[in-house]
Design a protein around this motif. Structure first.
Motif, PDB file in Angstrom:
ATOM      1  N   PHE A  48      -2.964-111.527  10.814  1.00  0.00           N
ATOM      2  CA  PHE A  48      -2.890-111.686   9.373  1.00  0.00           C
ATOM      3  C   PHE A  48      -4.175-112.359   8.898  1.00  0.00           C
ATOM      4  N   SER A  49      -4.793-111.763   7.894  1.00  0.00           N
ATOM      5  CA  SER A  49      -6.006-112.352   7.344  1.00  0.00           C
ATOM      6  C   SER A  49      -5.643-113.563   6.498  1.00  0.00           C
ATOM      7  N   SER A  50      -6.667-114.278   6.033  1.00  0.00           N
ATOM      8  CA  SER A  50      -6.434-115.453   5.197  1.00  0.00           C
ATOM      9  C   SER A  50      -5.788-115.075   3.865  1.00  0.00           C
ATOM     10  N   ARG A  51      -5.927-113.815   3.470  1.00  0.00           N
ATOM     11  CA  ARG A  51      -5.313-113.330   2.236  1.00  0.00           C
ATOM     12  C   ARG A  51      -3.942-112.713   2.481  1.00  0.00           C
ATOM     13  N   GLY A  52      -3.465-112.804   3.718  1.00  0.00           N
ATOM     14  CA  GLY A  52      -2.135-112.307   4.030  1.00  0.00           C
ATOM     15  C   GLY A  52      -2.074-110.844   4.391  1.00  0.00           C
ATOM     16  N   LYS A  53      -3.212-110.217   4.612  1.00  0.00           N
ATOM     17  CA  LYS A  53      -3.241-108.799   4.977  1.00  0.00           C
ATOM     18  C   LYS A  53      -2.910-108.640   6.468  1.00  0.00           C
ATOM     19  N   LEU A  54      -2.137-107.604   6.751  1.00  0.00           N
ATOM     20  CA  LEU A  54      -1.660-107.364   8.107  1.00  0.00           C
ATOM     21  C   LEU A  54      -2.544-106.355   8.828  1.00  0.00           C
ATOM     22  N   TYR A  55      -2.906-106.691  10.077  1.00  0.00           N
ATOM     23  CA  TYR A  55      -3.617-105.760  10.962  1.00  0.00           C
ATOM     24  C   TYR A  55      -2.857-105.754  12.277  1.00  0.00           C
ATOM     25  N   GLU A  56      -2.725-104.579  12.859  1.00  0.00           N
ATOM     26  CA  GLU A  56      -1.949-104.489  14.096  1.00  0.00           C
ATOM     27  C   GLU A  56      -2.550-103.464  15.045  1.00  0.00           C
ATOM     28  N   PHE A  57      -2.263-103.653  16.312  1.00  0.00           N
ATOM     29  CA  PHE A  57      -2.630-102.704  17.365  1.00  0.00           C
ATOM     30  C   PHE A  57      -1.526-102.713  18.406  1.00  0.00           C
ATOM     31  N   SER A  58      -1.214-101.555  18.934  1.00  0.00           N
ATOM     32  CA  SER A  58      -0.202-101.462  19.980  1.00  0.00           C
ATOM     33  C   SER A  58      -0.556-100.316  20.908  1.00  0.00           C
ATOM     34  N   SER A  59      -0.396-100.546  22.197  1.00  0.00           N
ATOM     35  CA  SER A  59      -0.656 -99.489  23.177  1.00  0.00           C
ATOM     36  C   SER A  59       0.478 -98.468  23.207  1.00  0.00           C
ATOM     37  N   SER A  60       1.642 -98.829  22.691  1.00  0.00           N
ATOM     38  CA  SER A  60       2.759 -97.886  22.631  1.00  0.00           C
ATOM     39  C   SER A  60       3.400 -97.937  21.254  1.00  0.00           C
ATOM     40  N   SER A  61       4.190 -98.989  21.012  1.00  0.00           N
ATOM     41  CA  SER A  61       4.855 -99.165  19.726  1.00  0.00           C
ATOM     42  C   SER A  61       5.057-100.659  19.507  1.00  0.00           C
ATOM     43  N   VAL A  62       4.656-101.131  18.339  1.00  0.00           N
ATOM     44  CA  VAL A  62       4.804-102.556  18.047  1.00  0.00           C
ATOM     45  C   VAL A  62       6.271-102.952  18.061  1.00  0.00           C
ATOM     46  N   ASN A  63       7.117-102.140  17.432  1.00  0.00           N
ATOM     47  CA  ASN A  63       8.548-102.457  17.400  1.00  0.00           C
ATOM     48  C   ASN A  63       9.138-102.491  18.808  1.00  0.00           C
ATOM     49  N   LYS A  64       8.748-101.515  19.633  1.00  0.00           N
ATOM     50  CA  LYS A  64       9.258-101.467  21.007  1.00  0.00           C
ATOM     51  C   LYS A  64       8.810-102.701  21.790  1.00  0.00           C
ATOM     52  N   THR A  65       7.551-103.075  21.631  1.00  0.00           N
ATOM     53  CA  THR A  65       7.041-104.251  22.340  1.00  0.00           C
ATOM     54  C   THR A  65       7.721-105.523  21.860  1.00  0.00           C
ATOM     55  N   MET A  66       7.956-105.626  20.563  1.00  0.00           N
ATOM     56  CA  MET A  66       8.622-106.817  20.030  1.00  0.00           C
ATOM     57  C   MET A  66      10.078-106.895  20.492  1.00  0.00           C
ATOM     58  N   GLN A  67      10.738-105.743  20.557  1.00  0.00           N
ATOM     59  CA  GLN A  67      12.102-105.730  21.084  1.00  0.00           C
ATOM     60  C   GLN A  67      12.128-106.154  22.546  1.00  0.00           C
ATOM     61  N   ARG A  68      11.141-105.701  23.275  1.00  0.00           N
ATOM     62  CA  ARG A  68      11.047-106.112  24.682  1.00  0.00           C
ATOM     63  C   ARG A  68      10.795-107.611  24.791  1.00  0.00           C
ATOM     64  N   TYR A  69       9.954-108.106  23.888  1.00  0.00           N
ATOM     65  CA  TYR A  69       9.657-109.536  23.870  1.00  0.00           C
ATOM     66  C   TYR A  69      10.915-110.347  23.537  1.00  0.00           C
ATOM     67  N   LEU A  70      11.651-109.897  22.523  1.00  0.00           N
ATOM     68  CA  LEU A  70      12.879-110.598  22.139  1.00  0.00           C
ATOM     69  C   LEU A  70      13.896-110.592  23.280  1.00  0.00           C
ATOM     70  N   LYS A  71      13.975-109.458  23.971  1.00  0.00           N
ATOM     71  CA  LYS A  71      14.892-109.375  25.103  1.00  0.00           C
ATOM     72  C   LYS A  71      14.465-110.336  26.210  1.00  0.00           C
ATOM     73  N   ASN A  72      13.148-110.415  26.444  1.00  0.00           N
ATOM     74  CA  ASN A  72      12.636-111.331  27.467  1.00  0.00           C
ATOM     75  C   ASN A  72      12.910-112.769  27.087  1.00  0.00           C
ATOM     76  N   VAL A  73      12.699-113.085  25.810  1.00  0.00           N
ATOM     77  CA  VAL A  73      12.965-114.449  25.335  1.00  0.00           C
ATOM     78  C   VAL A  73      14.447-114.782  25.471  1.00  0.00           C
ATOM     79  N   LYS A  74      15.278-113.795  25.163  1.00  0.00           N
ATOM     80  CA  LYS A  74      16.725-114.005  25.272  1.00  0.00           C
ATOM     81  C   LYS A  74      17.133-114.253  26.715  1.00  0.00           C
ATOM     82  N   ASN A  75      16.563-113.485  27.645  1.00  0.00           N
ATOM     83  CA  ASN A  75      16.892-113.669  29.063  1.00  0.00           C
ATOM     84  C   ASN A  75      16.439-115.044  29.557  1.00  0.00           C
ATOM     85  N   ARG A  76      15.258-115.473  29.110  1.00  0.00           N
ATOM     86  CA  ARG A  76      14.782-116.795  29.504  1.00  0.00           C
ATOM     87  C   ARG A  76      15.673-117.892  28.936  1.00  0.00           C
ATOM     88  N   ALA A  77      16.159-117.661  27.716  1.00  0.00           N
ATOM     89  CA  ALA A  77      17.033-118.657  27.094  1.00  0.00           C
ATOM     90  C   ALA A  77      18.350-118.769  27.846  1.00  0.00           C
TER      91      ALA A  77
END
Length: 208
Positions: A48-77
């Motif tokens: 996110f830029s200082s003006r709140g603009k969003l920039y993103e990059f993903s090797s597959s899918s941002v949503n898929k990676t975030m879901q994987r991250y949430l699942k990993n965080v949940k398992n660790r919890a």
């Protein structure tokens, strides 16, 4: 001219800050792309830029990676002993990630050409830069796949050439073998001459 070391502090000049942000962002995305390709890693990058603009990059899918991250965080919890503080942190993190997902969905719609009526000229310029960066990544991946396919075809060509050479050698051997076999008609004539010969007195031969 020796380049001075950049001090790690906020750039006060707005123009210089924007230029540095644009250059460093492009370099960061390039490094993320190289990491994903060279190491076969799943990479998702959100800026996110200082003006709140969003920039993103993903090797597959941002949503898929975030879901994987949430699942990993949940398992660790689950593995850790839950505490009230941990639960609250997870709630805060989930809310933050949900907000990010909504922003990403909004950015995705704009990248697809939807909901552009409310975008300013600067926002449209930034969207165009994101699309250009995506094209660079796509073309690099396409070029890599083409190169791999060409290498495979060249290897198959070598194998087929070798097999063709072996078959030619076998055909030449068969042709040579056939050329040294005597004519079958000549063999039959020799046999008839041999059967006409008779050993015995002249009278007996004449009678026969």
């Amino acid at each position: 001219m020796v380049r001075g070391k950049t001090q790690m502090k906020r750039i006060e000049n707005a123009t210089s800050r924007q230029v540095t942000f644009s250059k460093r962002r492009s370099g960061l995305f390039k490094k993320a792309f190289e990491l994903s390709v060279l190491c076969d890693a799943e990479v998702a990058l959100i800026v996110f830029s200082s003006r709140g603009k969003l920039y993103e990059f993903s090797s597959s899918s941002v949503n898929k990676t975030m879901q994987r991250y949430l699942k990993n965080v949940k398992n660790r919890a689950v593995e850790q002993k839950p505490t009230e503080e941990n639960i609250q942190n997870l709630k805060d993190e989930t809310a933050e990630l949900r907000t990010k997902v909504e922003l990403l969905e909004d950015s995705k719609r704009k990248l697809l050409g939807d909901d552009l009526t409310t975008c300013s000229t600067d926002e449209l310029q930034e969207i165009e830069e994101q699309l250009q960066q995506s094209l660079i990544s796509i073309r690099a991946r396409k070029k890599l796949l083409f190169k791999e396919k060409v290498d495979q075809l060249k290897e198959q060509e070598k194998i087929l050439a070798k097999q063709n050479k072996e078959l030619r050698g076998k055909c030449e051997m068969v042709t040579l073998s056939l050329s040294i076999i005597p004519d079958l008609g000549a063999l039959a004539q020799v046999k008839e001459v041999e059967t006409a010969l008779f050993i015995g007195p002249p009278e007996t031969r004449a009678a026969n």
